[in-house]
Design a protein around this motif. Structure first.
Motif, mmCIF file in Angstrom:
data_model
loop_
_atom_site.group_PDB
_atom_site.id
_atom_site.type_symbol
_atom_site.label_atom_id
_atom_site.label_comp_id
_atom_site.label_asym_id
_atom_site.label_seq_id
_atom_site.Cartn_x
_atom_site.Cartn_y
_atom_site.Cartn_z
ATOM 1 N N THR A 1 31.234 -32.399 -8.458
ATOM 2 C CA THR A 1 30.050 -32.632 -9.293
ATOM 3 C C THR A 1 30.224 -31.997 -10.664
ATOM 4 O OG1 THR A 1 28.653 -32.661 -7.316
ATOM 5 C CG2 THR A 1 27.551 -32.341 -9.425
ATOM 6 N N ASN A 2 30.753 -30.785 -10.683
ATOM 7 C CA ASN A 2 31.001 -30.116 -11.963
ATOM 8 C C ASN A 2 32.042 -30.877 -12.788
ATOM 9 O OD1 ASN A 2 30.487 -27.606 -13.607
ATOM 10 N ND2 ASN A 2 32.702 -27.502 -13.420
ATOM 11 N N SER A 3 33.082 -31.400 -12.131
ATOM 12 C CA SER A 3 34.104 -32.173 -12.842
ATOM 13 C C SER A 3 33.500 -33.419 -13.479
ATOM 14 C CB SER A 3 35.224 -32.561 -11.874
ATOM 15 O OG SER A 3 35.855 -31.421 -11.342
ATOM 16 N N CYS A 4 32.575 -34.058 -12.763
ATOM 17 C CA CYS A 4 31.912 -35.249 -13.315
ATOM 18 C C CYS A 4 31.122 -34.899 -14.577
ATOM 19 C CB CYS A 4 30.981 -35.861 -12.272
ATOM 20 S SG CYS A 4 31.813 -36.676 -10.908
ATOM 21 N N ALA A 5 30.376 -33.799 -14.529
ATOM 22 C CA ALA A 5 29.568 -33.415 -15.687
ATOM 23 C C ALA A 5 30.455 -33.097 -16.889
ATOM 24 C CB ALA A 5 28.691 -32.208 -15.331
ATOM 25 N N VAL A 6 31.566 -32.383 -16.660
ATOM 26 C CA VAL A 6 32.485 -32.054 -17.754
ATOM 27 C C VAL A 6 33.096 -33.319 -18.332
ATOM 28 C CG1 VAL A 6 34.659 -30.903 -18.306
ATOM 29 C CG2 VAL A 6 32.975 -29.747 -16.872
ATOM 30 N N ALA A 7 33.492 -34.242 -17.455
ATOM 31 C CA ALA A 7 34.091 -35.490 -17.929
ATOM 32 C C ALA A 7 33.113 -36.300 -18.768
ATOM 33 C CB ALA A 7 34.580 -36.314 -16.733
ATOM 34 N N LEU A 8 31.843 -36.331 -18.362
ATOM 35 C CA LEU A 8 30.828 -37.063 -19.137
ATOM 36 C C LEU A 8 30.653 -36.442 -20.520
ATOM 37 C CD1 LEU A 8 28.026 -37.870 -16.545
ATOM 38 C CD2 LEU A 8 29.466 -39.499 -17.751
ATOM 39 N N ALA A 9 30.601 -35.109 -20.581
ATOM 40 C CA ALA A 9 30.431 -34.443 -21.876
ATOM 41 C C ALA A 9 31.629 -34.705 -22.786
ATOM 42 C CB ALA A 9 30.249 -32.937 -21.669
ATOM 43 N N GLN A 10 32.834 -34.639 -22.224
ATOM 44 C CA GLN A 10 34.024 -34.915 -23.025
ATOM 45 C C GLN A 10 34.061 -36.373 -23.471
ATOM 46 O OE1 GLN A 10 37.084 -33.622 -20.356
ATOM 47 N NE2 GLN A 10 36.983 -31.486 -21.037
ATOM 48 N N GLY A 11 33.617 -37.278 -22.585
ATOM 49 C CA GLY A 11 33.567 -38.687 -22.965
ATOM 50 C C GLY A 11 32.603 -38.942 -24.097
ATOM 51 N N ALA A 12 31.452 -38.241 -24.070
ATOM 52 C CA ALA A 12 30.494 -38.398 -25.163
ATOM 53 C C ALA A 12 31.096 -37.918 -26.479
ATOM 54 C CB ALA A 12 29.221 -37.625 -24.836
ATOM 55 N N ASP A 13 31.849 -36.851 -26.411
ATOM 56 C CA ASP A 13 32.526 -36.329 -27.601
ATOM 57 C C ASP A 13 33.496 -37.368 -28.157
ATOM 58 O OD1 ASP A 13 33.426 -34.683 -29.570
ATOM 59 O OD2 ASP A 13 34.644 -33.414 -28.270
ATOM 60 N N ARG A 14 34.310 -37.955 -27.283
ATOM 61 C CA ARG A 14 35.297 -38.939 -27.740
ATOM 62 C C ARG A 14 34.625 -40.179 -28.309
ATOM 63 N NH1 ARG A 14 37.791 -37.372 -22.880
ATOM 64 N NH2 ARG A 14 36.985 -39.230 -21.858
ATOM 65 N N MET A 15 33.536 -40.618 -27.698
ATOM 66 C CA MET A 15 32.836 -41.806 -28.198
ATOM 67 C C MET A 15 32.375 -41.599 -29.629
ATOM 68 S SD MET A 15 30.561 -42.906 -24.886
ATOM 69 C CE MET A 15 29.656 -44.115 -25.847
ATOM 70 N N LEU A 16 31.882 -40.406 -29.927
ATOM 71 C CA LEU A 16 31.377 -40.153 -31.270
ATOM 72 C C LEU A 16 32.522 -40.024 -32.277
ATOM 73 C CD1 LEU A 16 28.997 -39.646 -33.082
ATOM 74 C CD2 LEU A 16 29.134 -37.235 -32.528
ATOM 75 N N ARG A 17 33.599 -39.358 -31.855
ATOM 76 C CA ARG A 17 34.707 -39.124 -32.782
ATOM 77 C C ARG A 17 35.455 -40.407 -33.126
ATOM 78 N NH1 ARG A 17 38.405 -34.005 -31.463
ATOM 79 N NH2 ARG A 17 36.844 -32.480 -30.867
ATOM 80 N N LEU A 18 35.600 -41.304 -32.149
ATOM 81 C CA LEU A 18 36.488 -42.444 -32.316
ATOM 82 C C LEU A 18 35.794 -43.705 -32.815
ATOM 83 C CD1 LEU A 18 38.658 -41.950 -29.102
ATOM 84 C CD2 LEU A 18 39.084 -41.152 -31.414
ATOM 85 N N LEU A 19 34.551 -43.588 -33.259
ATOM 86 C CA LEU A 19 33.892 -44.764 -33.816
ATOM 87 C C LEU A 19 34.665 -45.272 -35.041
ATOM 88 C CD1 LEU A 19 30.085 -43.873 -33.685
ATOM 89 C CD2 LEU A 19 31.240 -45.697 -32.448
ATOM 90 N N PRO A 20 35.038 -46.548 -35.105
ATOM 91 C CA PRO A 20 35.755 -47.064 -36.277
ATOM 92 C C PRO A 20 34.848 -47.136 -37.493
ATOM 93 C CG PRO A 20 35.199 -48.851 -34.766
ATOM 94 C CD PRO A 20 34.836 -47.587 -34.058
ATOM 95 N N ALA A 21 35.488 -47.191 -38.655
ATOM 96 C CA ALA A 21 34.722 -47.199 -39.902
ATOM 97 C C ALA A 21 33.860 -48.443 -40.024
ATOM 98 C CB ALA A 21 35.675 -47.098 -41.098
ATOM 99 N N ASP A 22 34.265 -49.543 -39.383
ATOM 100 C CA ASP A 22 33.481 -50.762 -39.495
ATOM 101 C C ASP A 22 32.574 -50.964 -38.286
ATOM 102 O OD1 ASP A 22 35.442 -51.115 -37.641
ATOM 103 O OD2 ASP A 22 36.073 -53.111 -38.339
ATOM 104 N N ALA A 23 32.232 -49.856 -37.595
ATOM 105 C CA ALA A 23 31.339 -49.989 -36.442
ATOM 106 C C ALA A 23 29.974 -50.468 -36.899
ATOM 107 C CB ALA A 23 31.199 -48.630 -35.747
ATOM 108 N N PRO A 24 29.283 -51.206 -36.046
ATOM 109 C CA PRO A 24 27.948 -51.684 -36.424
ATOM 110 C C PRO A 24 26.975 -50.525 -36.591
ATOM 111 C CG PRO A 24 28.354 -52.039 -34.075
ATOM 112 C CD PRO A 24 29.657 -51.624 -34.680
ATOM 113 N N SER A 25 25.912 -50.811 -37.299
ATOM 114 C CA SER A 25 24.906 -49.777 -37.554
ATOM 115 C C SER A 25 24.338 -49.252 -36.240
ATOM 116 C CB SER A 25 23.773 -50.373 -38.407
ATOM 117 O OG SER A 25 22.792 -49.412 -38.623
ATOM 118 N N THR A 26 24.227 -47.896 -36.136
ATOM 119 C CA THR A 26 23.768 -47.251 -34.912
ATOM 120 C C THR A 26 22.435 -46.557 -35.174
ATOM 121 O OG1 THR A 26 26.063 -46.844 -34.343
ATOM 122 C CG2 THR A 26 24.406 -45.606 -33.106
#
Length: 670
Positions: A76-101
């Motif tokens: 359960t703890n591994s799942c929570a850590v993975a979700l937090a890290q995934g949220a971090d990657r989603m924000l960092r890797l948004l391309p410059a031409d991503a649609p308006s958020t």
């Protein structure tokens, strides 16, 4: 829902010397996971139900229970850590031409990143700046979506750069591991984390903890000098100390492992960091100095051999507090040079991990005891709140440099050792003053004259000094616990019966417990002396261990207190001193050791008896010392037993008094 449960689990029981037995176990089960968030944190919880087809093997049930619960918690703890890290990657890797958020989604992402980098203000300020700049933008036409896209790309790039910078700063702040002579020559290296061990400061509470943590780090370390421990300053200006621990002897299955007093060179660092309600005061790196041939291993049947084993290693201890509890955790790395003997690797792994956990627990208990003995004497450090420059609750420490070499070598016991009479008198006076103050309150709505009279009576009462307890100083484990008030209602007479009971003398109230296997024998009624015998008990402790005691006997002194506290209308205080403690505890350790021990005990309890809202109410302070043999895992078993027995017997006393109240009439005497 588990799909491949048939013969899923392999259990390998190892008995040492290469002897082992394996089982294959089928499982069926399911879990319901709930995924969400709170502020800047991803949260995952689980309800788990797993069924197993177990063979009839002694001790296998607690092993599987432990495995299922540990695996559920870790995954359960591994799942929570993975979700937090995934949220971090989603924000960092948004391309410059991503649609308006939408702004809300950006804020959520910023929160996750802030959590990952320790809540860094630079990251949050970028997101706040981003929101401000977007709020100031004029309304856009359908022909100008690139304005929003450009702002999003700019904010994402700035956030990524700031996050990288913070991560570099955090990595740079981590102190590298010290150099460990001989570690590279080891053929077995054991690295593990000892989870935080906590110990409550029972008498002075949070004030005592903060007073302890406001001292220089060398004095904090010196507070652990107890029962064979010693702390000697090597270079106080560089926070270098030599720490010597007691020799130990562990009896394992088929082997005895012993070491003479290990010596460590300790380097201390002030940290003053805060995580939630936990505050870390210092870190200490301890490097083993006398590791050559330090470990002696005596193998029994069928080998009957003795080995000398060299060791090299170190530990990083983190010392802090949370509320009124001291907390210590450890990161340990030990390398040993093992001969090729079947089963010896498992023996050494078990010994090192057990010794690491128990010594950490002992350090925590020693600091908690020392915190209770620390006073705000002249020349000591002061603790000041500075909310304008520090996080709330953190301490500002003002030190007067201590130019003298600090050396403290304990000659006492684990309950604090010998203390001078002046210190004892000061601490007892402080306790009496605080407890007297607790009794000063009265109920609203009473007449002013009655209020004044009750306050006067309460202010005159002072708790008696602690009774002498023969044998307590000889203990190597002392367990102290406060038992919260337990209440019980007189089933028939209810409030009337309770009031009638509390109107009797202290001896008569105590005598009403003489039922259901309890005995109350008057010794000297004029002095309030009685002998109290409780029923024998048998506890099955988790892990297959059974602890039992015959009927314990107590010499009991009863004092009429007649004071009002926050917890109850207190009628009397009873001090109970154990009188038949020699070899009173029988401990039967199950699989895989199958050993039986007799443990001697000495101790006392202070019971407070009264009423609250028409109910009988009893609370207890318990202090029990034991002579515990050096056996893996025995210390937490005895701590669990003392606390459980204290809670259960307090509830039984309350219930016994309530039943006794039903047997009284207005003209009865006991």
């Amino acid at each position: 829902v588990l799909q491949n449960g048939e013969d899923l689990i392999t259990v390998e029981l190892r008995f040492g010397f290469g002897i082992k037995k394996s089982f294959t176990i089928s499982a069926a089960g399911w879990n319901r996971a709930k995924v969400g968030w709170e502020g800047n944190s991803a949260i995952v919880s689980n309800v788990v139900e797993v069924g197993l087809q177990l063979p009839k093997v002694p001790g296998l049930t607690p092993i599987m229970e432990y495995f299922v619960k540990s695996y559920g918690s870790d995954s359960t703890n591994s799942c929570a850590v993975a979700l937090a890290q995934g949220a971090d990657r989603m924000l960092r890797l948004l391309p410059a031409d991503a649609p308006s958020t939408p702004c809300e989604e950006i804020d959520s992402g910023a929160g996750v990143v802030a959590e990952l980098v320790g809540g860094n203000e630079a990251v949050l300020s970028i997101m706040e700046e981003k929101k401000t700049s977007e709020a100031e933008l004029p309304a856009q036409s359908a022909l100008e979506p690139q304005v929003t896209d450009s702002a999003l790309a700019t904010g994402t790039a700035e956030l990524s750069n700031a996050t990288d910078q913070v991560e570099e700063e955090v990595a740079a702040a981590e102190v590298p591991a010290p150099t460990i002579p001989g570690l590279e020559e080891a053929n077995l290296v054991i690295s593990f984390e000892v989870d935080p061990k906590t110990s409550e400061v029972t008498e002075t509470g949070e004030q005592g903890v903060q007073r302890m943590m406001s001292q220089p780090n060398g004095k904090i370390l010196g507070s652990m000098a107890q029962d064979g421990w010693s702390v000697t300053a090597v270079d106080a200006s560089k926070s270098l100390y030599e720490v010597s621990l007691p020799a130990v002897n562990y009896e394992l299955a088929g082997a005895v492992v012993s070491i003479p007093a290990p010596r460590f060179l300790a380097t201390l660092r002030d940290t003053f960091t805060k995580t939630g309600s936990y505050q870390e005061r210092l870190q200490g790196d301890m490097v083993l100095q006398n590791g050559e041939n330090i470990v002696k291993v005596e193998l029994g049947f069928p080998f009957y051999k003795t080995f000398r084993i060299s060791a090299a290693g170190w530990t990083r201890a983190r010392v802090g507090w949370e509320g009124d509890s001291i907390s210590i955790s450890n990161s340990i790395e030990i390398g040993v040079q093992l001969p090729s003997v079947p089963g010896l690797t498992q023996i050494m792994q078990y010994f090192i991990k057990t010794y690491g956990a128990e010594s950490t627990e002992q350090c925590t208990s020693a600091l908690a005891l020392a915190a209770d003995q620390t006073t705000q004497a002249e020349g000591e450090l002061e603790v000041q709140e500075t909310p304008t420059t520090q996080a709330e609750g953190e301490l500002e420490v003002q030190e007067t440099p201590d130019k003298e070499t600090f050396t403290q070598e304990a000659s006492g016991t684990m309950d604090g050792g010998d203390r001078d009479d002046e210190g004892d008198q000061e601490r007892e006076t402080t306790m009496e003053t605080e407890e007297t103050r607790d009794g000063d309150s009265t109920e609203p709505g009473e007449e002013e004259g009655a209020d004044s009279e009750q306050e006067s009576d309460a202010s005159e009462w002072q708790d008696p000094p602690n009774p002498p307890v023969p044998g307590l100083d000889e203990s190597n484990l002392v367990v102290r616990c406060d038992i919260d008030p337990k209440t019980a209602e007189a089933p028939v007479t209810r409030e009337v019966g309770c009031a009638r009971l509390m109107s009797r003398t202290g001896g008569e109230i105590l005598a009403t417990m003489a039922q259901d296997g309890w005995e109350v024998i008057p010794v000297d009624i004029a002095k309030g002396l009685f002998e109290l015998a409780l029923p024998s008990v048998r506890y099955e402790v988790p892990g297959g261990t059974v602890v039992s005691i015959p009927a314990p006997r107590f010499m009991t002194t009863v004092y009429d207190s007649n004071q009002r506290t926050d917890d109850m209308d207190e009628r009397l205080i009873g001090d109970l001193v154990l009188t038949n403690g020699e070899d009173i505890l029988k401990v039967e350790v199950g699989f895989p050791f199958y050993k039986t021990f007799s443990v001697s005990a000495a101790g006392w309890a202070r019971s407070r008896v009264g009423s609250k809202d028409g109910l009988v109410s009893i609370s207890n302070f318990v202090e029990i010392g034991m002579q515990v043999p050096k056996f893996p895992g025995l210390t937490p078993i005895m701590q669990f037993f003392v606390r459980s027995y204290g809670n259960d017997s307090t509830q039984q006393c309350a219930t016994g008094l309530a039943k006794g109240a039903d047997q009284l009439t207005s003209d009865d005497s006991v």
